[in-house]
Design an enzyme around this catalytic site. Structure first.
Site, PDB file in Angstrom:
ATOM      1  N   HIS A   1       4.914  -6.995  -4.666  1.00  0.00           N
ATOM      2  CA  HIS A   1       3.408  -8.064  -4.685  1.00  0.00           C
ATOM      3  C   HIS A   1       2.359  -6.556  -4.590  1.00  0.00           C
ATOM      4  O   HIS A   1       2.176  -5.730  -3.949  1.00  0.00           O
ATOM      5  CB  HIS A   1       3.376  -8.409  -4.388  1.00  0.00           C
TER       6      HIS A   1
ATOM      7  N   TYR B   1     -10.919  -2.970   0.979  1.00  0.00           N
ATOM      8  CA  TYR B   1     -11.008  -2.599   1.621  1.00  0.00           C
ATOM      9  C   TYR B   1     -10.219  -1.311   2.005  1.00  0.00           C
ATOM     10  O   TYR B   1      -9.802  -0.466   3.452  1.00  0.00           O
ATOM     11  CB  TYR B   1     -10.899  -3.225   2.926  1.00  0.00           C
ATOM     12  N   ARG B   2      -8.721  -1.433   1.364  1.00  0.00           N
ATOM     13  CA  ARG B   2      -7.581  -0.650   0.614  1.00  0.00           C
ATOM     14  C   ARG B   2      -7.001  -0.154  -0.386  1.00  0.00           C
ATOM     15  O   ARG B   2      -7.154  -1.114  -1.118  1.00  0.00           O
ATOM     16  CB  ARG B   2      -6.799  -0.558   2.199  1.00  0.00           C
TER      17      ARG B   2
ATOM     18  N   ASP C   1       0.361 -10.501   9.971  1.00  0.00           N
ATOM     19  CA  ASP C   1       0.929 -11.748   9.771  1.00  0.00           C
ATOM     20  C   ASP C   1       2.945 -10.719   9.570  1.00  0.00           C
ATOM     21  O   ASP C   1       3.681 -11.766   9.825  1.00  0.00           O
ATOM     22  CB  ASP C   1       1.000 -12.357   8.126  1.00  0.00           C
TER      23      ASP C   1
ATOM     24  N   TYR D   1       0.803  -1.188  -0.480  1.00  0.00           N
ATOM     25  CA  TYR D   1       0.501  -0.358   0.041  1.00  0.00           C
ATOM     26  C   TYR D   1       0.654   1.207   0.070  1.00  0.00           C
ATOM     27  O   TYR D   1       0.353   2.185   0.346  1.00  0.00           O
ATOM     28  CB  TYR D   1      -1.113   0.051   1.610  1.00  0.00           C
TER      29      TYR D   1
END
Lengths: 505, 505
Positions: B371, B452-453, B150, B91
């Site tokens: 990624h 969601y983001r 994670d 992000y």
């Protein structure tokens, strides 16, 4: 009777707005008759006072009509005050903070729009009462239980938005609503969270959105009128056990609070326990008030399979066993045994609404009785709960009022709910009670406590206590209020938030 | 290297602001060297692009310094971009949406301010990482467990405010924070909820306040810098069981989702289960990607006494037993057996942070690997989860990207997390991946789904999809933004919310 023109408006504004309301909603949906409006006064203020009387009332039946009402209010600069059912009498019922506001009565918007059995939620309009939601869920098969407050006549939306509480796993109602439709102060329509996209899939299941979350802005709020709300429910469990613990004295109260907290944090007790003092039941089952009692009645519930409830209860008993003199008990019900629970405590923890708390035997002055609830929020620690109980009780004693009340527990917080009864036709007594309340607000504030909601008379007093950062929260509330509602037409003064034009009240 | 002046500012503004930052924070806390700033770029954008490069970075060590930084930014009209740790690389990591913003790096504000053992919460500054919180809780006796994501290197505050998820009972992190201290865009200091009163008792225990709730405004937000946050934790249970279920094919996936939902709604499984496809482990324990696999690996956990876990697991087995070909298992640990869990799945559901997911064996292009995560939110219904999986997989196939991913379940919602890997030194490939992502956003939006983001590159694209009521949510976000941040100095463009002066981007 001449109309009560709201501060900041003229009689001509009001007349023009009323004419426009009639044009949009029709004659029968606009009430201006003084006698008809009497029913919508603050029921617990001094009977002869007109301080919180409205000028008129509109009764929209659709979201579009609510939008039209808000646009008309802006056009004519006439302030509105919205209620869903307006049944929380200790907090003013349907009455406006500012005399002369036009009431927006949402009782006619009373549809249960959706019941989602698999995902355990319902979507309701603001006029839906707890009774209505319960009935709709029963009609749909009874597979879902709502969390409910003590009285069934109130609005699900109103109670949830005002941070009202219930006693089941979703008992913090405001934290278990998800997805709103809101008429904003400019009359436009918003859907929150994932509802912001047309054809939204996740509106009522995902509690966040994309970007800043705005749902909180519409709770205890004058920033919008919620016309549709998602409400999370619990699936009917196989079994339900109504449990209780009874102790005497403050030391034991502290121990009970600490044990119940540990059981909540460990997710053994998943509902919201309530502990009361002064509310007793005689041998014939008649309730009565006994402010001098030192007995604490705790109640809580377990949900699950019969096996699981037994396992939970073994933990419960083991932890409560070491409290001196504690009486512990439980009563088991099958989840689908709708007629089982025979008393309010058992029903309210199973989502079956009733009106027992308005039992006339609990009203010392008959139908003239008013009661003023004072409910500061503390931490769920035995020693602090006792400290707050003693503090509030001493304030009641100082004011000469008998003290009864309860403590509603969450895993980390404890709501200290106390009540004073008085005669609303007795001006001196009524005024004394409200003055004592204001003083209690100031005194608990000195100890860092704030009530979780308050009556019309004390909204400014409570807001005044929120002093951190030179009243930073008030300035933030006002900045947002002015940005969204520049004409100040929505619920001026609610929770102490006044619009720019009416800030020098 | 000349400085990257942000849109809407001049080089003189920027120079003056930097001089003032140095005056307030000192030399070493203000970084302007281009090489030093390289570390704070968007790590997964094309390596040679400077689209998301900052002009400078400040490193405050206290709330007062954050306030000073914000005041200086206002004085000189220079926009800021805040990060706590800036570790969520998919992000954008620490990088600003708008080139040339001054980074506010909060890593040095890294104190765990409070650990409340009895009430199970901690209060942290934004620089506190999951590793730090875990260590602090262990040092305090290990009686409290955090929910963690994670990777352990991220900020507790950053992750929680961005709606990050974990896998324990408090795994919806944004819903389990309580009580913020926030520097507002004018440099003033706010405390939310019950913290609005000096000496507040209930700040970090009661999730609401008096009047409209504003905490949501500071999530995924450009409306304030959170400098202190209450985070709810769980008490260490007696035992913990790591459980799994493995099936093959979509039909079985749907059944697993439906069973897990029922277990969550019945509060048997109280954590957030995760189901993955394409992430495998070979016989030697080495992880590898297998995008063609049709095996779904579900994991979830049970917490409680040994007795209770056995009782829960009997229900789990009974409900999973009817799924054709399902392999079900569990592994038990004592709650205080800190060394027990030997793999990531077992650790992450017990609150022990690690860095396994950055294992180089999972990076197809080595250290050049980027990624891009694409994660729309759906409903937790088997048939709809499968529908969304198939839709997203078809979009990946259309774009020519291998598809791996997971589904993170909540009782009512399901987050569909998918990942594309690419080589960040390959411009064509990188641009293709981002373009495909934008198209995926638009395509799932047509079906009512929203991520969601999102990454910096797609914040406007996602916000553009939120079209209900003629983009009512955007207008509300912008109205609040303009009211609180008239100069637009805080995080312009974050989540598609642009300040007035930079809205015609």
């Amino acid at each position: 009777m001449s109309r009560r023109v709201p501060l900041g408006s003229t009689a001509a504004d009001l007349d023009a707005a009323i004419a426009a309301f009639v044009g949009e909603l029709g004659d029968v949906a606009v009430v201006t008759d003084g006698d008809a409006l009497l029913e919508f006064r603050d029921p617990y203020t001094y009977r002869e006072s007109d301080e919180f009387d409205a000028s008129a009332m509109v009764m929209p039946t659709s979201t579009e009509q609510v939008q039209a009402v808000v646009r008309i209010a802006n056009e004519h600069g006439v302030p509105l005050w919205t209620f869903s059912q307006g049944r929380n009498n200790t907090y003013g019922g349907p009455a406006p903070r500012l005399r002369g506001c036009v009431l927006v009565n949402l009782r006619a918007m009373n549809r249960v729009l959706e019941i989602e059995q698999e995902l355990a939620y319902a979507v309701v309009e603001p006029g839906v009462r707890w009774f209505d939601l319960f009935d709709a869920l029963q009609d749909a098969g009874g597979g879902l239980w709502p969390s409910i407050p003590d009285l069934g006549w109130g609005s699900v939306v109103g109670n949830s938005l005002e941070y009202g509480i219930g006693y089941m796993p979703h008992g913090d109602h405001a934290s278990h609503v998800c997805g709103m439709e809101v008429v904003l102060p400019d009359g436009s329509l918003l859907r929150t969270g994932m509802g912001a996209i047309s054809g939204a899939k996740a509106w009522h299941v995902y509690p966040h959105g994309f970007g800043p979350s705005v749902e909180g802005l519409f709770k205890q709020s004058s920033l919008g009128i919620v016309t549709r709300l998602g409400v999370w429910l619990m699936p009917r469990p196989e079994c339900y056990a109504s449990c209780w613990v009874r102790v005497s004295g403050y030391e034991q109260l502290a121990e009970v609070v600490d044990v119940l907290r540990s059981l909540m944090l460990d997710r053994i007790v998943e509902n919201h326990p309530m502990i009361t003092r002064g509310l007793e039941v005689d041998a014939d089952g008649n309730p009565y008030l006994d402010p001098m009692s030192e007995t604490w009645h705790g109640r809580f519930a377990l949900y699950g399979s019969a096996d699981l409830i037994d396992a939970y209860h073994r933990v419960v008993e083991a932890r409560l066993a070491h409290i001196d003199g504690a009486e512990v008990g439980r009563r088991n019900f099958d989840g689908d045994d709708g007629d089982g629970p025979s008393n309010h405590d058992e029903r309210v923890q199973r989502g079956i609404p009733d009106m027992d708390f308005l039992d006339e035997r609990l009203l010392p002055y008959g139908p003239r009785t008013g009661h003023l609830d004072f409910s500061p929020v503390g931490r769920c620690l035995g020693r602090e709960v006792v400290e707050l109980q003693k503090l509030v009780r001493s304030l009641y004693e100082k004011a000469g009022h008998p003290h009864v009340g309860g403590i509603c527990l969450a895993p980390r917080s404890a709501l200290c709910i106390t009540t004073t009864f008085y005669d609303t036709t007795n001006q001196a007594q009524t005024e004394r009670v409200y003055a004592a309340y204001s003083e209690m607000v100031r005194e608990v504030a000195r100890h860092g406590y704030v009530p979780y909601r308050t009556n019309l008379q004390n909204m400014d007093v409570v807001a005044d206590q929120l002093d951190f950062g030179d009243h930073a929260l008030r300035r933030l509330h006002e900045a947002i209020k002015d940005a969204l509602d520049p004409k100040g037409v929505m619920a001026p003064g609610k929770q102490g938030v006044w619009p720019a034009g009416r800030r020098d009240r």
